[in-house]
Design a protein around this motif. Structure first.
Motif, mmCIF file in Angstrom:
data_model
loop_
_atom_site.group_PDB
_atom_site.id
_atom_site.type_symbol
_atom_site.label_atom_id
_atom_site.label_comp_id
_atom_site.label_asym_id
_atom_site.label_seq_id
_atom_site.Cartn_x
_atom_site.Cartn_y
_atom_site.Cartn_z
ATOM 1 N N THR A 42 0.762 -1.286 -0.037
ATOM 2 C CA THR A 42 -0.070 -0.187 0.013
ATOM 3 C C THR A 42 0.804 1.280 0.053
ATOM 4 O O THR A 42 0.415 2.566 -0.374
ATOM 5 C CB THR A 42 -0.821 -0.142 1.287
ATOM 6 N N ASN A 76 1.349 -6.024 -5.204
ATOM 7 C CA ASN A 76 0.025 -6.627 -5.172
ATOM 8 C C ASN A 76 -0.159 -7.655 -6.494
ATOM 9 O O ASN A 76 -0.832 -8.669 -6.393
ATOM 10 C CB ASN A 76 -0.932 -5.348 -5.526
ATOM 11 N N TRP A 77 0.660 -7.367 -7.234
ATOM 12 C CA TRP A 77 0.754 -8.166 -8.642
ATOM 13 C C TRP A 77 1.178 -9.782 -8.117
ATOM 14 O O TRP A 77 0.724 -10.674 -8.704
ATOM 15 C CB TRP A 77 1.356 -7.870 -9.720
ATOM 16 N N ALA A 111 -7.203 -4.954 -4.947
ATOM 17 C CA ALA A 111 -7.721 -4.673 -6.245
ATOM 18 C C ALA A 111 -8.005 -3.018 -6.004
ATOM 19 O O ALA A 111 -7.866 -2.387 -7.161
ATOM 20 C CB ALA A 111 -8.985 -5.301 -6.490
ATOM 21 N N ILE A 112 -8.250 -2.643 -4.689
ATOM 22 C CA ILE A 112 -8.663 -1.273 -4.741
ATOM 23 C C ILE A 112 -7.286 -0.403 -4.842
ATOM 24 O O ILE A 112 -7.072 0.649 -5.440
ATOM 25 C CB ILE A 112 -9.146 -0.924 -3.205
ATOM 26 N N ARG A 113 -6.196 -1.021 -4.132
ATOM 27 C CA ARG A 113 -4.757 -0.333 -4.048
ATOM 28 C C ARG A 113 -4.519 -0.200 -5.672
ATOM 29 O O ARG A 113 -3.668 0.680 -6.118
ATOM 30 C CB ARG A 113 -3.922 -1.163 -3.235
ATOM 31 N N LEU A 114 -4.682 -1.447 -6.325
ATOM 32 C CA LEU A 114 -4.057 -1.568 -7.913
ATOM 33 C C LEU A 114 -4.900 -0.371 -8.639
ATOM 34 O O LEU A 114 -4.453 0.057 -9.361
ATOM 35 C CB LEU A 114 -4.311 -2.668 -8.258
ATOM 36 N N SER A 115 -6.391 -0.109 -8.243
ATOM 37 C CA SER A 115 -6.744 0.844 -9.046
ATOM 38 C C SER A 115 -6.442 2.317 -8.719
ATOM 39 O O SER A 115 -6.615 2.974 -9.515
ATOM 40 C CB SER A 115 -8.296 0.507 -8.759
ATOM 41 N N ILE A 116 -6.271 2.492 -7.484
ATOM 42 C CA ILE A 116 -5.718 3.776 -7.163
ATOM 43 C C ILE A 116 -4.531 4.158 -7.923
ATOM 44 O O ILE A 116 -4.254 5.274 -8.271
ATOM 45 C CB ILE A 116 -5.499 3.965 -5.578
ATOM 46 N N GLY A 166 -3.457 2.944 -10.477
ATOM 47 C CA GLY A 166 -3.438 2.873 -12.063
ATOM 48 C C GLY A 166 -2.857 1.535 -12.458
ATOM 49 O O GLY A 166 -2.487 1.277 -13.470
ATOM 50 N N GLY A 167 -2.754 0.531 -11.626
ATOM 51 C CA GLY A 167 -2.220 -0.783 -12.001
ATOM 52 C C GLY A 167 -0.691 -1.043 -11.867
ATOM 53 O O GLY A 167 -0.281 -2.086 -11.876
#
Length: 73
Positions: free
Chosen positions: A21, A29-30, A63-68, A70-71
């Motif tokens: 995070t 996260n990936w 998923a929320i962290r990745l979307s924030i 931008g992946g």
């Protein structure tokens, strides 16, 4: 037994997701996503739902962290 393995995979992935995070560590996260998916599958195969639900919560956090970010970030 499968529920216990789902919890174990969820805890391992949570240990990876929490430091991810921090900005510029989002790539972690990936790395955690395949572990989370394995935990969800094991939790779905078990008779209890708690391990699957825990893995789904960790998946939601990742998923929320990745979307924030931008992946990528």
């Amino acid at each position: 037994m499968l529920n216990l393995l789902a919890w174990l995979f969820g805890l391992i992935s949570l240990v990876i997701v929490i430091p991810s995070t921090i900005p510029f560590l989002g790539w972690g996260n990936w790395l955690a996503l395949p572990v989370i998916v394995i935990g969800v599958i094991l939790g779905a195969l078990s008779s209890s739902d708690s391990g699957r639900n825990f893995c789904l919560i960790v998946l939601l956090i990742a998923a929320i962290r990745l979307s924030i970010g931008g992946g990528i970030i």
